[in-house]
Design a protein around this motif. Structure first.
Motif, PDB file in Angstrom:
ATOM      1  N   LEU A   1       0.939  -1.370  -0.011  1.00 56.04           N
ATOM      2  CA  LEU A   1       0.011  -0.002   0.104  1.00 56.04           C
ATOM      3  C   LEU A   1       0.801   1.306  -0.118  1.00 56.04           C
ATOM      4  CD1 LEU A   1      -2.854  -1.135   2.828  1.00 56.04           C
ATOM      5  CD2 LEU A   1      -2.908  -1.022   0.090  1.00 56.04           C
ATOM      6  N   ALA A   2       1.887   1.246   0.578  1.00 52.79           N
ATOM      7  CA  ALA A   2       2.809   2.345   0.885  1.00 52.79           C
ATOM      8  C   ALA A   2       3.579   2.562  -0.350  1.00 52.79           C
ATOM      9  CB  ALA A   2       3.835   2.098   1.937  1.00 52.79           C
ATOM     10  N   ALA A   3       3.862   1.689  -1.355  1.00 49.59           N
ATOM     11  CA  ALA A   3       4.587   1.713  -2.463  1.00 49.59           C
ATOM     12  C   ALA A   3       3.624   2.129  -3.706  1.00 49.59           C
ATOM     13  CB  ALA A   3       5.237   0.508  -2.857  1.00 49.59           C
ATOM     14  N   GLY A   4       2.112   2.121  -3.207  1.00 45.27           N
ATOM     15  CA  GLY A   4       1.159   2.503  -4.351  1.00 45.27           C
ATOM     16  C   GLY A   4       1.020   1.548  -5.200  1.00 45.27           C
ATOM     17  N   CYS A   5       1.038   0.421  -4.748  1.00 41.29           N
ATOM     18  CA  CYS A   5       0.948  -0.967  -5.806  1.00 41.29           C
ATOM     19  C   CYS A   5      -0.472  -0.821  -6.500  1.00 41.29           C
ATOM     20  CB  CYS A   5       1.289  -2.269  -5.239  1.00 41.29           C
ATOM     21  SG  CYS A   5       3.009  -2.447  -4.979  1.00 41.29           S
ATOM     22  N   LYS A   6      -1.390  -0.474  -5.679  1.00 38.29           N
ATOM     23  CA  LYS A   6      -2.788  -0.371  -6.159  1.00 38.29           C
ATOM     24  C   LYS A   6      -2.859   0.320  -7.087  1.00 38.29           C
ATOM     25  CE  LYS A   6      -5.816  -1.968  -2.426  1.00 38.29           C
ATOM     26  NZ  LYS A   6      -6.871  -1.759  -1.326  1.00 38.29           N
ATOM     27  N   GLU A   7      -1.947   1.692  -7.259  1.00 38.73           N
ATOM     28  CA  GLU A   7      -2.349   2.612  -8.288  1.00 38.73           C
ATOM     29  C   GLU A   7      -1.608   2.384  -9.456  1.00 38.73           C
ATOM     30  OE1 GLU A   7      -0.879   6.047  -6.258  1.00 38.73           O
ATOM     31  OE2 GLU A   7      -1.914   5.740  -4.543  1.00 38.73           O
ATOM     32  N   LYS A   8      -0.698   1.223  -9.361  1.00 38.47           N
ATOM     33  CA  LYS A   8       0.102   0.888 -10.425  1.00 38.47           C
ATOM     34  C   LYS A   8      -0.244  -0.390 -11.250  1.00 38.47           C
ATOM     35  CE  LYS A   8       3.985   3.037  -8.174  1.00 38.47           C
ATOM     36  NZ  LYS A   8       5.322   2.790  -7.523  1.00 38.47           N
ATOM     37  N   VAL A   9      -1.481  -0.766 -10.992  1.00 38.06           N
ATOM     38  CA  VAL A   9      -2.018  -1.888 -11.660  1.00 38.06           C
ATOM     39  C   VAL A   9      -1.979  -1.648 -13.078  1.00 38.06           C
ATOM     40  CG1 VAL A   9      -3.922  -3.487 -11.905  1.00 38.06           C
ATOM     41  CG2 VAL A   9      -3.515  -2.911  -9.512  1.00 38.06           C
ATOM     42  N   GLY A  10      -1.474  -2.569 -13.927  1.00 40.72           N
ATOM     43  CA  GLY A  10      -1.677  -2.324 -15.298  1.00 40.72           C
ATOM     44  C   GLY A  10      -0.450  -1.735 -16.056  1.00 40.72           C
ATOM     45  N   TRP A  11       0.517  -1.396 -15.077  1.00 41.52           N
ATOM     46  CA  TRP A  11       1.737  -0.759 -15.709  1.00 41.52           C
ATOM     47  C   TRP A  11       2.572  -2.043 -16.568  1.00 41.52           C
ATOM     48  CZ3 TRP A  11       4.999   3.061 -12.105  1.00 41.52           C
ATOM     49  CH2 TRP A  11       4.207   4.168 -11.829  1.00 41.52           C
ATOM     50  N   SER A  12       3.692  -1.520 -17.098  1.00 41.43           N
ATOM     51  CA  SER A  12       4.374  -2.385 -17.982  1.00 41.43           C
ATOM     52  C   SER A  12       5.587  -3.161 -17.456  1.00 41.43           C
ATOM     53  CB  SER A  12       4.880  -1.600 -19.310  1.00 41.43           C
ATOM     54  OG  SER A  12       5.927  -0.620 -18.678  1.00 41.43           O
ATOM     55  N   LEU A  13       5.026  -3.315 -16.112  1.00 35.80           N
ATOM     56  CA  LEU A  13       5.965  -4.159 -15.043  1.00 35.80           C
ATOM     57  C   LEU A  13       5.529  -5.571 -15.155  1.00 35.80           C
ATOM     58  CD1 LEU A  13       6.980  -1.852 -12.190  1.00 35.80           C
ATOM     59  CD2 LEU A  13       8.296  -2.346 -14.166  1.00 35.80           C
ATOM     60  N   ASN A  14       5.559  -6.152 -16.245  1.00 38.46           N
ATOM     61  CA  ASN A  14       4.845  -7.568 -16.264  1.00 38.46           C
ATOM     62  C   ASN A  14       5.711  -8.620 -15.608  1.00 38.46           C
ATOM     63  OD1 ASN A  14       3.034  -6.674 -18.368  1.00 38.46           O
ATOM     64  ND2 ASN A  14       4.460  -7.024 -20.054  1.00 38.46           N
ATOM     65  N   SER A  15       4.628  -9.586 -15.149  1.00 41.13           N
ATOM     66  CA  SER A  15       5.279 -10.746 -14.517  1.00 41.13           C
ATOM     67  C   SER A  15       5.546 -11.966 -15.450  1.00 41.13           C
ATOM     68  CB  SER A  15       4.437 -11.343 -13.279  1.00 41.13           C
ATOM     69  OG  SER A  15       3.031 -11.670 -13.790  1.00 41.13           O
ATOM     70  N   SER A  16       6.029 -12.930 -15.134  1.00 39.32           N
ATOM     71  CA  SER A  16       6.435 -13.990 -15.958  1.00 39.32           C
ATOM     72  C   SER A  16       5.165 -14.523 -16.501  1.00 39.32           C
ATOM     73  CB  SER A  16       7.178 -15.117 -15.345  1.00 39.32           C
ATOM     74  OG  SER A  16       6.729 -15.695 -14.123  1.00 39.32           O
ATOM     75  N   SER A  17       4.108 -14.619 -15.706  1.00 42.91           N
ATOM     76  CA  SER A  17       2.700 -15.262 -16.093  1.00 42.91           C
ATOM     77  C   SER A  17       1.935 -14.454 -17.248  1.00 42.91           C
ATOM     78  CB  SER A  17       2.072 -15.539 -14.879  1.00 42.91           C
ATOM     79  OG  SER A  17       1.680 -14.213 -14.515  1.00 42.91           O
ATOM     80  N   ASP A  18       2.410 -13.077 -16.890  1.00 39.85           N
ATOM     81  CA  ASP A  18       1.797 -12.296 -17.954  1.00 39.85           C
ATOM     82  C   ASP A  18       2.486 -12.346 -19.356  1.00 39.85           C
ATOM     83  OD1 ASP A  18       1.008  -9.648 -15.487  1.00 39.85           O
ATOM     84  OD2 ASP A  18      -0.141 -11.119 -16.089  1.00 39.85           O
ATOM     85  N   VAL A  19       3.650 -12.442 -19.175  1.00 37.89           N
ATOM     86  CA  VAL A  19       4.415 -12.687 -20.456  1.00 37.89           C
ATOM     87  C   VAL A  19       3.988 -14.128 -21.006  1.00 37.89           C
ATOM     88  CG1 VAL A  19       6.866 -12.974 -21.359  1.00 37.89           C
ATOM     89  CG2 VAL A  19       6.527 -11.291 -19.763  1.00 37.89           C
ATOM     90  N   GLN A  20       4.062 -14.954 -20.395  1.00 36.65           N
ATOM     91  CA  GLN A  20       3.605 -16.267 -20.784  1.00 36.65           C
ATOM     92  C   GLN A  20       1.893 -16.008 -21.575  1.00 36.65           C
ATOM     93  OE1 GLN A  20       5.481 -19.075 -21.246  1.00 36.65           O
ATOM     94  NE2 GLN A  20       3.937 -19.890 -22.390  1.00 36.65           N
TER      95      GLN A  20
END
Length: 211
Positions: free
Chosen positions: A170-189
């Motif tokens: 929450l502090a890092a603002g992860c909820k606000e960054k959903v959909g950014w181009s920081l893809n996990s390996s599953s997203d790439v697959q």
């Protein structure tokens, strides 16, 4: 109701239980020329970092009453700019790190230090990794908050127990960054499989057109 630290109680923990690995410790985080700490009443506070650090006279001014300086630990490096650091602190203030929620066992200065450090250093991991058990700031010494964790485990629970990883997200603002181009390996697959499927359909269409 604000819960104040009892010097006598802290002295007991530090002097009697410390040899058993259950000392009471106060921590703060130095980053970008400022020192951040958390306590009852005032919540999160910021002051200028002492020049030189360590156990010099300037640094010792920040040691709490009845406290003894132990050591400074380098936790890692952050590339965040001042505005981003301020945003992390504001999210923590807007969340559960307020002065009235301070608790010696469940939400203390060490919980704050670890949560803040995670948000500063592990930002991308907090965003990409969904399994909390795989997220840990290895440089943060486990013994610092062992006494508090033990107290919570034995039932000292006021319903305000700090979940370090969740609150670091929450502090890092992860909820606000959903959909950014920081893809996990599953997203790439998934993206790769979608491309293959689309290519296959196109080939079948071409064959149908040629038939």
């Amino acid at each position: 109701q604000q819960q104040q630290q009892s010097p006598a109680l802290i002295g007991f923990f530090s002097n009697v239980l410390k040899p058993l690995g259950f000392g009471a410790y106060h921590t703060s985080i130095d980053v970008g020329g400022f020192r951040y700490t958390y306590g009852a009443g005032g919540g999160i506070t910021r002051t200028s970092s002492p020049e030189g650090g360590g156990d010099n006279a300037e640094s010792l001014r920040f040691v709490p009453p009845n406290g003894t300086y132990r050591e400074s630990v380098t936790l890692g490096q952050t590339w965040l700019e001042r505005g981003e650091i301020n945003s992390i602190i504001q999210r923590m203030r807007d969340g559960k790190f307020t002065g009235d929620k301070y608790h010696m066992a469940n939400r203390n200065c060490n919980h704050f230090s670890e949560t803040f450090a995670m948000a500063l250093i592990l930002g991308n991991l907090l965003l990409e990794e969904s399994d909390d058990s795989k997220i840990k700031l290895d440089t943060f010494p486990a013994w610092i908050n062992r006494l508090a964790r033990t107290g919570t485990a034995f039932g000292i629970d006021d319903g305000n127990v700090c979940n370090v990883v969740a609150e670091a997200r929450l502090a890092a603002g992860c909820k606000e960054k959903v959909g950014w181009s920081l893809n996990s390996s599953s997203d790439v697959q998934k993206s790769s499989n979608a491309s293959k499927s689309q290519k296959k359909e196109l080939t079948e269409s071409q064959k149908a057109a040629l038939a």
